[in-house]
Design an enzyme around this catalytic site. Structure first.
Site, PDB file in Angstrom:
ATOM      1  N   TYR A  60       0.818  -1.226   0.000  1.00 22.42           N
ATOM      2  CA  TYR A  60       0.000   0.000   0.000  1.00 22.42           C
ATOM      3  C   TYR A  60       0.844   1.266   0.000  1.00 22.42           C
ATOM      4  O   TYR A  60       0.390   2.338  -0.359  1.00 22.42           O
ATOM      5  CB  TYR A  60      -0.924   0.015   1.224  1.00 22.42           C
TER       6      TYR A  60
ATOM      7  N   MET B 209       6.508   5.012   0.602  1.00 21.44           N
ATOM      8  CA  MET B 209       6.353   5.775   1.828  1.00 21.44           C
ATOM      9  C   MET B 209       5.729   4.893   2.901  1.00 21.44           C
ATOM     10  O   MET B 209       4.543   4.967   3.188  1.00 21.44           O
ATOM     11  CB  MET B 209       5.499   7.024   1.603  1.00 21.44           C
ATOM     12  N   PRO B 210       6.555   4.009   3.503  1.00 18.81           N
ATOM     13  CA  PRO B 210       6.012   3.138   4.551  1.00 18.81           C
ATOM     14  C   PRO B 210       5.517   3.977   5.725  1.00 18.81           C
ATOM     15  O   PRO B 210       6.151   4.954   6.116  1.00 18.81           O
ATOM     16  CB  PRO B 210       7.219   2.289   4.977  1.00 18.81           C
ATOM     17  N   HIS B 211       4.368   3.606   6.241  1.00 13.00           N
ATOM     18  CA  HIS B 211       3.812   4.324   7.393  1.00 13.00           C
ATOM     19  C   HIS B 211       2.745   3.445   8.025  1.00 13.00           C
ATOM     20  O   HIS B 211       2.168   2.581   7.360  1.00 13.00           O
ATOM     21  CB  HIS B 211       3.176   5.643   6.958  1.00 13.00           C
ATOM     22  N   ALA B 212       2.520   3.665   9.293  1.00 10.61           N
ATOM     23  CA  ALA B 212       1.399   3.042   9.979  1.00 10.61           C
ATOM     24  C   ALA B 212       0.687   4.153  10.745  1.00 10.61           C
ATOM     25  O   ALA B 212       0.910   5.336  10.477  1.00 10.61           O
ATOM     26  CB  ALA B 212       1.894   1.923  10.908  1.00 10.61           C
TER      27      ALA B 212
END
Length: 153
Positions: free
Chosen positions: A61, A70-73
């Site tokens: 995603y 753009m890894p993010h949680a």
């Protein structure tokens, strides 16, 4: 927070990884994209786990465009302070994005809440749309070269 944090402020002195490794696994690559954030206490290890978990559920995603991730949680997944980590994969890494192919430039986003990072997202999207700057970052040999490019945003 009234003062707007620049991308460089959020990266800090120890927020850039340049790797020439080849054939990284998905997990190893994601570990790398959060490594300095975890080391510096900006996020908990649970933040990395949340990214991996979401990837298992819905795929890559966070791969936004060719070359760019753009890894993010979520903030509640373990963000201690707003921060960014830049990771450059010199040889590219396959994060299982069918649409966009290999990733060379990753910006891990750790936000405290959704309002405060609107400016950050806008600055990043401006950067991501500038192919010359993205390519220059991927080609950069040193952290200071990367910071020079990011000063514009």
């Amino acid at each position: 927070m009234d003062c707007v944090m620049s991308l460089l402020d959020l990266i800090g002195n120890d927020g850039i990884v340049i790797t020439t490794e080849k054939g990284l696994t998905l997990d190893a690559a994601l570990d790398l994209t959060c490594s300095l954030l975890i080391k510096n206490g900006k996020v908990e290890a649970s933040y990395l786990e949340a990214i991996k978990q979401k990837h298992k559920e819905i795929g890559a995603y966070y791969v936004l465009a060719p070359k760019i991730a753009m890894p993010h949680a979520r903030p509640e997944d373990g963000v201690n302070e707003a921060a960014l980590q830049i990771t450059v994969f010199k040889n590219g890494v396959d994060l299982e994005s069918e649409d966009n192919g290999d990733v060379y430039f990753s910006v891990t986003l750790a936000a405290m809440d959704s309002d405060s990072h609107i400016h950050t997202i806008m600055a990043l999207s401006e950067l991501f749309q500038n192919e010359d700057d993205v390519d220059a970052i991927i080609q950069a040999e040193t952290e200071s070269d990367i910071k020079d490019i990011l000063k514009k945003y």
